[in-house]
Write an enzyme that holds these catalytic residues in place. Structure first.
Site, PDB file in Angstrom:
ATOM      1  N   HIS A  59     -35.496 -12.466 -62.546  1.00  0.00           N
ATOM      2  CA  HIS A  59     -34.780 -12.189 -63.832  1.00  0.00           C
ATOM      3  C   HIS A  59     -35.255 -12.982 -65.105  1.00  0.00           C
ATOM      4  O   HIS A  59     -35.606 -12.469 -66.279  1.00  0.00           O
ATOM      5  CB  HIS A  59     -33.348 -11.992 -63.409  1.00  0.00           C
ATOM      6  CG  HIS A  59     -32.495 -11.437 -64.952  1.00  0.00           C
ATOM      7  ND1 HIS A  59     -32.072 -10.413 -64.982  1.00  0.00           N
ATOM      8  CD2 HIS A  59     -32.329 -11.980 -66.113  1.00  0.00           C
ATOM      9  CE1 HIS A  59     -31.506 -10.173 -66.312  1.00  0.00           C
ATOM     10  NE2 HIS A  59     -31.493 -11.379 -66.633  1.00  0.00           N
ATOM     11  N   GLU A  60     -34.806 -14.247 -64.820  1.00  0.00           N
ATOM     12  CA  GLU A  60     -35.205 -15.080 -66.116  1.00  0.00           C
ATOM     13  C   GLU A  60     -36.610 -15.403 -66.221  1.00  0.00           C
ATOM     14  O   GLU A  60     -37.095 -15.541 -67.431  1.00  0.00           O
ATOM     15  CB  GLU A  60     -34.463 -16.296 -65.642  1.00  0.00           C
ATOM     16  CG  GLU A  60     -32.954 -16.431 -65.316  1.00  0.00           C
ATOM     17  CD  GLU A  60     -32.299 -15.651 -66.564  1.00  0.00           C
ATOM     18  OE1 GLU A  60     -32.921 -15.575 -67.825  1.00  0.00           O
ATOM     19  OE2 GLU A  60     -31.051 -15.228 -66.573  1.00  0.00           O
ATOM     20  N   HIS A  76     -37.919 -12.583 -68.516  1.00  0.00           N
ATOM     21  CA  HIS A  76     -37.624 -12.790 -69.858  1.00  0.00           C
ATOM     22  C   HIS A  76     -38.709 -13.693 -70.541  1.00  0.00           C
ATOM     23  O   HIS A  76     -39.228 -13.582 -71.648  1.00  0.00           O
ATOM     24  CB  HIS A  76     -36.295 -13.424 -70.075  1.00  0.00           C
ATOM     25  CG  HIS A  76     -35.069 -12.621 -70.016  1.00  0.00           C
ATOM     26  ND1 HIS A  76     -34.858 -11.351 -70.835  1.00  0.00           N
ATOM     27  CD2 HIS A  76     -33.762 -12.556 -69.228  1.00  0.00           C
ATOM     28  CE1 HIS A  76     -33.752 -10.811 -70.364  1.00  0.00           C
ATOM     29  NE2 HIS A  76     -33.090 -11.525 -69.644  1.00  0.00           N
TER      30      HIS A  76
END
Length: 265
Positions: A66-67, A70
């Site tokens: 997820h990170e 980003h």
């Protein structure tokens, strides 16, 4: 650039390729996820502890990805600082808030069965031109959760009907449910969270100043909203409805949630 290549360090958009290499910490998490999945399937030792390791390591892997989503979108959009901070190595220890990004989400998973979003990577928004790019950077993380949800639900629907240990499929179903809750939470328009950050660039200056004022307290706002019985009921009602629509068996992820609390058994 020529000197770097001569030293065997090719560059990607001016950044050494080493900055993109998966860290040993992330690879260890992936190895634990796979190993605990095999242990769960074969019922090695305490199956409840196997499920615990499988779900927690799988959740941590999803947090890293997820990170990473980003960070890699921010990098492509113009922010090279994410590479220098180590965000592109998928190392959770590089996150700016490891307590909020790792410890707190795992605790909430174990105690409440909710995939809590975490605030982890710091993006230099001044290095990224254009409102659409800012929105895409914020959208990248929740999009990863949505993709995980669909893949895990498909695995449950295809695999569980073909047999195999119910404990294993309960663990996979629980991971799917956690990804679903994370998807919904991350898309809520709460200041400071991904959903709010997606719309922030499109606000007029007055609303943007107000948004920036509340953004540091996004987690507090989220907990306050979920603490309200009516809002919490709406939230879980929406999550359960989407889960039913996708064909995720409620009884199966309920079994998974019971299994990961191995200390109760």
């Amino acid at each position: 650039m020529a000197a770097d290549r001569a030293r065997g360090e090719p560059l990607v958009l001016g950044v050494p390729r080493l900055a993109f290499r998966p860290s040993p910490v992330f690879l260890a998490l992936v190895a634990l996820f796979v190993a605990s999945g095999v242990m769960t399937w074969h019922g090695f030792g305490s199956v409840r502890f196997d499920v615990f390791l499988f779900v927690v390591s799988g959740w941590l892997v999803s947090l890293c990805l997820h990170e990473y989503a980003h960070a890699v979108v921010a990098f492509r959009a113009g922010d090279r600082s994410v590479a220098h901070r180590g965000y592109l190595t998928l190392n959770p220890l590089k996150y700016s808030h490891p307590l909020l990004s790792i410890a707190l989400p795992v605790a909430v998973v174990l105690l409440g069965g909710i995939g809590l979003p975490g605030g982890a990577v710091w993006v230099d928004r001044h290095a990224i031109p254009g409102r659409l790019r800012h929105t895409l950077v914020s959208l990248a993380g929740p999009a990863t959760n949505v993709l995980f949800t669909l893949v895990l639900v498909a695995a449950v629907r295809l695999g569980a009907s073909g047999g195999g240990p119910v404990e294993f499929w309960a663990a996979v179903a629980l991971l799917a449910f956690l990804q679903l809750t994370a998807s919904v939470l991350n898309l809520l328009p709460v200041p400071g969270l991904d959903g709010g950050n997606m719309i922030q660039p499109w606000l007029n200056p007055q609303w943007r100043r107000m948004y920036d004022l509340f953004a540091p307290y996004g987690f507090i706002l989220l907990f306050a909203l979920l603490w309200n019985p009516r809002i919490s009921g709406w939230f879980f009602g929406a999550v359960f409805a989407v889960g039913d629509l996708l064909g995720l068996p409620p009884w199966l992820y309920a079994v998974g949630l019971d299994l990961i609390r191995f200390w109760q058994g």
